[in-house]
Scaffold this active site. Structure first.
Site: not given
Ligand code: SAH
Length: 349
Positions: A109, A116
């Site tokens: 991942c 963000c």
């Protein structure tokens, strides 16, 4: 004199590297050789490219480098079937990646941004705001480094780490192309999943690229009212718009869409919520992945009770919706996106 910032060879597509070799007066195959060194043999030092003329490498190294990541910390789960890596990038930024072992192969991942800007209230990645996008080479390097360190092949990639991948669209696209290139690490697009909080225009752009990647949508609610409580992006796009884009994506690519649903106690985990979700997803070629919330210390949201998760699943199943509860890997390894990085940064390093 200030040194000019060097461009990253690892973020270049094969044809660009061929063009680069030609620009330096070499034959096109020299570019293809360099491409293989960087993506198949995964070297970071230009000096290791033993069959490429030294003069060419010397000239190229004046303007170019190969991006990489350095392991700062690694946590291994008690069962040894998952590991979380904290990586530092060339500028000192920190990102996380997770390695997971399944019987069908190993998954990684990856993070797509440092921080963000989507601001979901349960997520650790947004706590320190948005810092910058990752380049395609930096995304690839997370996988190359994990493969090197574990000594085991990676066969699946999920872009579900820190960051919103569709908010870094061009680099994401380049990353997917490099990842599935026959001369590189050769991960089939069918084994790549891109997860988004639901940026509708970019979902449509991705669809038009005619790729074979799996689209995962972070839904986390049965309706807009609840979704807006935890996901600021829900104020911009309604679930109806997202579903419309998903239906088109399915029709266009023939791929099933995944909906991620993090179960938050008292927020989105009631029986009525399950029934509402089932009604809205009926007839769509999709799969729902229920994720027991990873509790983040700085956040108020709490994980749903196990029986509520089970009941939620049963209601979806009764309504003919494909559903799984995400296998809990590594809840002992700061598994929620951004947690390891936050803990590390709080130590003041
Ligand atoms: N920005 C992308 C991908 C990154 S997060 C997206 O929103 O899809 C990967 C998934 O983990 C998303 O579904 C995200 O909402 C979820 N997630 C984030 N923090 C979480 C937490 N504390 N517990 C459970 N799931 C979480």
């Amino acid at each position: 004199m200030k040194e000019r910032k060097k461009a990253d060879l690892r973020s270049m597509e094969e044809q660009q590297m061929v063009d680069l070799a030609v620009e330096y007066g070499e034959k096109p195959f020299r570019g293809r050789q360099m491409f293989e060194w960087i993506h198949k043999k995964q070297v970071q030092d230009l000096g290791d490219m033993s069959n490429v003329p030294k003069l060419l490498l010397d000239q190229i190294s004046e303007r170019y480098m190969v991006s990489g990541v350095r392991i700062v910390e690694k946590q291994v789960s008690a069962r040894q079937d998952a590991a979380k890596y904290l990586f530092s990038l060339a500028d000192g930024s920190l990102v996380e990646s997770v390695w997971m072992k399944y019987h069908h192969g190993n998954s990684v991942c990856v993070s797509s941004q440092v921080g963000c800007r989507m601001g979901c209230t349960f997520c650790a990645s947004t706590l320190t705001g948005f810092i910058r996008n990752l380049t395609a080479g930096e995304m690839l390097s997370q996988i190359y480094e994990i493969q090197r360190e574990t000594g085991q092949r990676v066969s699946n990639v999920i872009v579900m780490g820190m960051g919103e991948p569709l908010d870094n669209f061009d680099n994401l696209l380049c990353f997917i192309r490099l990842l599935s290139n026959e001369k590189g690490i050769r991960i089939s697009q069918r084994n790549i999943t891109v997860s988004t909080c639901g940026l509708v225009e970019q979902i449509r752009r991705l669809m038009e690229e005619k790729l074979q990647v799996t689209l995962a949508i972070s839904l986390h609610a049965p309706n807009d009212e609840i979704r807006r409580k935890t996901m600021p992006v829900a104020k911009k796009y309604s679930m109806e718009e997202i579903f419309l884009a998903c239906r088109d994506y399915i029709a266009y690519t023939g791929r099933r869409v995944t909906f991620e649903y993090s179960m938050i106690d008292g927020v989105n985990d009631g029986k009525a919520h399950a029934a509402e979700l089932a009604r809205r997803l009926k007839g769509m070629n999709c799969h729902v992945n229920l994720i027991p919330l990873n509790e983040v210390k700085e956040r108020k949201t709490r994980r749903s009770k196990e029986e509520n998760i089970r009941d939620f699943k049963i209601i979806l199943e009764k309504n003919g919706i494909n559903v799984t509860i995400r296998r809990e890997m590594g809840s002992d390894i700061d598994a929620a996106c951004g947690q390891l990085r936050n803990r590390f940064m709080q130590k003041g390093q």
